[in-house]
Design a protein around this motif. Sequence first.
Motif, PDB file in Angstrom:
ATOM      1  N   UNK A  27       0.901  -1.269   0.105  1.00  0.00           N
ATOM      2  CA  UNK A  27       0.076  -0.045  -0.009  1.00  0.00           C
ATOM      3  C   UNK A  27       0.834   1.292   0.149  1.00  0.00           C
ATOM      4  N   UNK A  28       2.110   1.244   0.102  1.00  0.00           N
ATOM      5  CA  UNK A  28       2.906   2.198   0.149  1.00  0.00           C
ATOM      6  C   UNK A  28       3.190   2.880   1.784  1.00  0.00           C
ATOM      7  N   UNK A  29       4.131   3.708   1.727  1.00  0.00           N
ATOM      8  CA  UNK A  29       4.185   4.343   3.360  1.00  0.00           C
ATOM      9  C   UNK A  29       3.301   4.852   4.158  1.00  0.00           C
ATOM     10  N   UNK A  30       2.061   5.402   3.593  1.00  0.00           N
ATOM     11  CA  UNK A  30       0.994   6.014   4.299  1.00  0.00           C
ATOM     12  C   UNK A  30      -0.198   4.965   4.328  1.00  0.00           C
ATOM     13  N   UNK A  31       0.020   3.799   3.537  1.00  0.00           N
ATOM     14  CA  UNK A  31      -1.107   2.770   3.787  1.00  0.00           C
ATOM     15  C   UNK A  31      -2.409   3.067   2.786  1.00  0.00           C
ATOM     16  N   UNK A  32      -3.412   2.451   3.224  1.00  0.00           N
ATOM     17  CA  UNK A  32      -4.702   2.868   2.361  1.00  0.00           C
ATOM     18  C   UNK A  32      -5.514   1.809   2.550  1.00  0.00           C
TER      19      UNK A  32
END
Length: 420
Positions: A66-71
């Motif tokens: 999801x990448x560093x910020x999540x989602x």
Amino acid sequence: IKIKITEIPIPVGFAPAFEGERVRKDDMFAEFGGGRTTAWELVRKRDLSEVEDHKIELIGPDIDTLGPDGGKLPLAIIVDVAGKNMQEDFEPVMERRIHYFTNYTEGVMHIGQRDIAWIRISKSAYEAGFRLKHIGEVLYAKMLDEFGSIADRVQVTIITDKEKVEELLEEVARPRYEARDARLAGLTDESVDTFYSCLLCQSFAPAHVCIVTPERLGLCGAVSWLDAKATYELDSTGPCQPIVKGECEDEVKGSWESINKRVAEQSHGATTKVNIYTIMEDPMTSCGCFECICGIMPEANGVIIVNREYHGMTPLGMTFGELASTTGGGVQTPGFMGHGRQFITSKKFLYADGGLARVVWMPKELKEALKEKLIERGKEIGIENFYDMIADEEVGVEPDAVVEFLTKVGHPALSMDPMF
Ligand code: SF4
Ligand code: ZN
């Protein structure tokens, strides 16, 4: 010989104490369901040959993509159970425990059930190394731990692939949910001599007692009368206990001495009288996991219903969250009540208060989800186009706009006996 699993191989804590823990937006890394993505959960009975014990499979991306910020991701959780004592009737009982077992996991929050599940995983759990397969480890260990007498093999499939989540919802999950509801459809409160109490939610609402009847499911929406009965059959000292109805004190309000006695005992004296068919006088208590809240809208001489997934304002000037904080906690709040979605189209809904004809407003999504049943019940109560008379957020959330609409369509609540 059955092995009791005490250690669950996950990188975060696991204890009932984590149940009340909320994962707020700012602390959240990943989110599933809650009206934002499709999310559902299912426990199903399979043959021994179809279940590979302790197989935990993830189909689709994990949360670290999801990448560093999540989602957000869609989610399906399928728990397959095989065992010679396993019955289909036990599926919903075990499925309800998904809610508890995931909530007992540190940094994981679970709300809802079936295809309205809502799960959040916190940033700190993610940083500690928590991934989706760990949900499988928790469910595997706890299902065997608590249902060892019926589960010989358990496997967990977790799906985040959008197409697959949606396809299997239609092909596998919904037909099973519907079949369960159909088994219950012919039963009425009058046709049985036993109701059940459910105490599962006392872990966070210590005075809350649900009374579960054929026509009134638990307010979480996940415990029907058949489920309560199966829970009792599985564990005669467990959370669901039979109440032999005995003589009825008030058939309209829904009052039984046997119920009052049980509620007084099990709420440790906090509640001594409950009428199960009204919200006006000694209504049933509400814990915190109700699917919907109904509350009086004085201007309309009726009630509004709001479901958990609706994030907007209601004509009562409060959101679901605001209403929940005054209605929940295991207390009685006359005029307001938490309840399951399916209860709305039950003949016993607001039975003493005028029934379904009192409903003046509900969010569009809820209305549409119940459309067929609302139309059918409308006909039963002799109001052909009742479905179209219920206002929603498109009509407005200002009391004036709602009343203007109700007047225009000739909503029956406006001319019914005053609610107070
Ligand atoms: Fe049981 Fe009621 Fe809690 Fe559902 S809401 S689990 S029926 S106590
Ligand atoms: Zn509850």
